[in-house]
Design a protein around this motif. Structure first.
Motif, PDB file in Angstrom:
ATOM      1  N   PHE A   1       0.837  -1.160  -0.017  1.00 31.90           N
ATOM      2  CA  PHE A   1       0.056   0.167  -0.257  1.00 31.90           C
ATOM      3  C   PHE A   1       1.062   1.012  -0.045  1.00 31.90           C
ATOM      4  CE2 PHE A   1      -2.118  -3.365   1.923  1.00 31.90           C
ATOM      5  CZ  PHE A   1      -3.400  -3.386   1.381  1.00 31.90           C
ATOM      6  N   ASN A   2       0.580   1.947  -0.954  1.00 29.49           N
ATOM      7  CA  ASN A   2       1.624   2.959  -0.971  1.00 29.49           C
ATOM      8  C   ASN A   2       0.690   4.748  -0.916  1.00 29.49           C
ATOM      9  OD1 ASN A   2       4.183   2.136  -1.396  1.00 29.49           O
ATOM     10  ND2 ASN A   2       3.055   1.259  -3.210  1.00 29.49           N
ATOM     11  N   ASN A   3       1.119   5.784  -0.685  1.00 29.99           N
ATOM     12  CA  ASN A   3       0.560   7.092  -0.875  1.00 29.99           C
ATOM     13  C   ASN A   3      -0.715   7.063  -0.013  1.00 29.99           C
ATOM     14  OD1 ASN A   3       2.742   8.105  -2.575  1.00 29.99           O
ATOM     15  ND2 ASN A   3       1.492   7.090  -4.244  1.00 29.99           N
ATOM     16  N   VAL A   4      -0.632   6.517   1.182  1.00 24.66           N
ATOM     17  CA  VAL A   4      -1.895   6.452   1.972  1.00 24.66           C
ATOM     18  C   VAL A   4      -2.349   8.058   2.576  1.00 24.66           C
ATOM     19  CG1 VAL A   4      -3.002   5.573   3.854  1.00 24.66           C
ATOM     20  CG2 VAL A   4      -1.707   4.016   2.610  1.00 24.66           C
ATOM     21  N   VAL A   5      -3.201   8.631   2.509  1.00 21.15           N
ATOM     22  CA  VAL A   5      -3.444  10.107   2.757  1.00 21.15           C
ATOM     23  C   VAL A   5      -4.841  10.044   3.641  1.00 21.15           C
ATOM     24  CG1 VAL A   5      -1.723  11.019   1.405  1.00 21.15           C
ATOM     25  CG2 VAL A   5      -4.027  10.809   0.632  1.00 21.15           C
ATOM     26  N   THR A   6      -4.945  10.774   4.591  1.00 16.53           N
ATOM     27  CA  THR A   6      -6.071  10.953   4.927  1.00 16.53           C
ATOM     28  C   THR A   6      -6.728  12.576   4.912  1.00 16.53           C
ATOM     29  OG1 THR A   6      -5.353  10.895   7.253  1.00 16.53           O
ATOM     30  CG2 THR A   6      -6.510   8.892   6.331  1.00 16.53           C
ATOM     31  N   PRO A   7      -7.186  13.237   3.967  1.00 15.70           N
ATOM     32  CA  PRO A   7      -6.899  14.643   4.128  1.00 15.70           C
ATOM     33  C   PRO A   7      -7.979  15.069   4.650  1.00 15.70           C
ATOM     34  CG  PRO A   7      -7.821  13.843   1.866  1.00 15.70           C
ATOM     35  CD  PRO A   7      -7.423  12.444   2.781  1.00 15.70           C
ATOM     36  N   ASN A   8      -9.361  14.736   5.250  1.00 18.60           N
ATOM     37  CA  ASN A   8     -10.252  14.977   5.823  1.00 18.60           C
ATOM     38  C   ASN A   8     -10.609  14.159   6.945  1.00 18.60           C
ATOM     39  OD1 ASN A   8     -11.217  17.546   4.754  1.00 18.60           O
ATOM     40  ND2 ASN A   8     -11.122  16.322   2.824  1.00 18.60           N
ATOM     41  N   PRO A   9     -11.110  14.610   8.302  1.00 21.87           N
ATOM     42  CA  PRO A   9     -11.445  13.799   9.140  1.00 21.87           C
ATOM     43  C   PRO A   9     -12.604  13.022   9.037  1.00 21.87           C
ATOM     44  CG  PRO A   9     -12.016  15.685   9.970  1.00 21.87           C
ATOM     45  CD  PRO A   9     -11.158  15.838   8.459  1.00 21.87           C
ATOM     46  N   VAL A  10     -12.681  11.807   9.901  1.00 21.43           N
ATOM     47  CA  VAL A  10     -14.006  10.963   9.718  1.00 21.43           C
ATOM     48  C   VAL A  10     -14.380  11.070  11.243  1.00 21.43           C
ATOM     49  CG1 VAL A  10     -15.148   8.732   9.624  1.00 21.43           C
ATOM     50  CG2 VAL A  10     -13.223   9.377   7.906  1.00 21.43           C
ATOM     51  N   PHE A  11     -15.803  11.214  11.349  1.00 23.94           N
ATOM     52  CA  PHE A  11     -16.631  11.316  12.701  1.00 23.94           C
ATOM     53  C   PHE A  11     -17.682  10.193  12.695  1.00 23.94           C
ATOM     54  CE2 PHE A  11     -15.473  15.747  11.484  1.00 23.94           C
ATOM     55  CZ  PHE A  11     -14.400  16.053  12.544  1.00 23.94           C
ATOM     56  N   ILE A  12     -17.942   9.870  14.075  1.00 27.21           N
ATOM     57  CA  ILE A  12     -18.918   8.827  14.208  1.00 27.21           C
ATOM     58  C   ILE A  12     -20.122   9.483  13.680  1.00 27.21           C
ATOM     59  CG2 ILE A  12     -20.318   7.972  16.148  1.00 27.21           C
ATOM     60  CD1 ILE A  12     -17.670   7.982  17.938  1.00 27.21           C
ATOM     61  N   GLY A  13     -20.948   8.499  12.955  1.00 24.58           N
ATOM     62  CA  GLY A  13     -22.011   9.132  12.052  1.00 24.58           C
ATOM     63  C   GLY A  13     -21.775   9.229  10.587  1.00 24.58           C
ATOM     64  N   ASP A  14     -20.589   9.489  10.299  1.00 18.28           N
ATOM     65  CA  ASP A  14     -20.445   9.698   8.777  1.00 18.28           C
ATOM     66  C   ASP A  14     -20.564   8.460   8.060  1.00 18.28           C
ATOM     67  OD1 ASP A  14     -19.710  12.385   9.226  1.00 18.28           O
ATOM     68  OD2 ASP A  14     -17.368  11.809   8.833  1.00 18.28           O
ATOM     69  N   THR A  15     -21.131   8.653   6.816  1.00 14.55           N
ATOM     70  CA  THR A  15     -21.520   7.542   5.709  1.00 14.55           C
ATOM     71  C   THR A  15     -20.429   7.611   4.858  1.00 14.55           C
ATOM     72  OG1 THR A  15     -23.833   7.371   6.429  1.00 14.55           O
ATOM     73  CG2 THR A  15     -23.177   6.324   4.503  1.00 14.55           C
ATOM     74  N   LEU A  16     -19.708   6.361   4.716  1.00 13.21           N
ATOM     75  CA  LEU A  16     -18.538   6.387   3.792  1.00 13.21           C
ATOM     76  C   LEU A  16     -18.841   5.609   2.643  1.00 13.21           C
ATOM     77  CD1 LEU A  16     -15.793   6.079   6.461  1.00 13.21           C
ATOM     78  CD2 LEU A  16     -17.001   8.359   5.468  1.00 13.21           C
ATOM     79  N   ARG A  17     -18.197   5.931   1.376  1.00 11.26           N
ATOM     80  CA  ARG A  17     -18.511   5.175   0.244  1.00 11.26           C
ATOM     81  C   ARG A  17     -17.191   4.943  -0.615  1.00 11.26           C
ATOM     82  NH1 ARG A  17     -18.650   8.527  -4.346  1.00 11.26           N
ATOM     83  NH2 ARG A  17     -19.132  10.854  -3.797  1.00 11.26           N
TER      84      ARG A  17
END
Length: 149
Positions: A86-102
């Motif tokens: 796995f390369n170039n892993v980035v998390t540019p915005n936070p995730v909060f409880i209750g967020d729905t992800l796709r």
């Protein structure tokens, strides 16, 4: 079998994965404790409230793992020899409880394996988006896949 074989992919193929996931407090708590991550931003409501986020921040390694997991059914289920990295892993915005992800995946590169003529290497670019249309995680995954032929 839902995954595709190496020789079924083309550079530029794009998949919008159908499965979505709403992150729960239990997800974050269990993942953080299972991985021995005591970060107060993930586990301590009062510490999280006092942070710049103002609320519990979901463990980013959970977000990364969920991104990969949401993609497996459409990409490598039943065709995977091994994940190579796995390369170039980035998390540019936070995730909060209750967020729905796709998740969305695009094929970046294909190359034949030099050591395994029955397989090839696919480079996937996986992205995860929240309900606000923000990218919350992106990574490249190199995987060795069986050939159909």
């Amino acid at each position: 079998m839902a995954g595709k074989f190496f020789d079924e992919w083309q550079v530029g193929d794009r998949i919008e994965h159908e499965i979505r996931r709403t992150v729960t407090e239990t997800d974050n708590l269990l993942f953080s404790t299972m991985t021995h991550n005591p970060q107060p931003l993930h586990l301590d409501v009062e510490a999280a409230k006092a942070s710049g986020f103002g609320q519990i921040l979901v463990n980013s390694t959970f977000t990364f793992s969920l991104l990969v997991g949401l993609s497996v059914g459409d990409t490598t289920l039943g065709t995977l020899v091994a994940n190579l990295g796995f390369n170039n892993v980035v998390t540019p915005n936070p995730v909060f409880i209750g967020d729905t992800l796709r998740a969305v995946t695009e094929i970046k590169e294909l190359r034949a394996s030099k050591s395994r003529p029955d397989a090839g290497i696919v480079t996937f670019v996986h992205e995860m988006w929240n309900q606000r249309g923000e990218v919350v995680c992106r990574c490249e995954r190199s995987a060795l896949l069986h050939r159909r032929a």
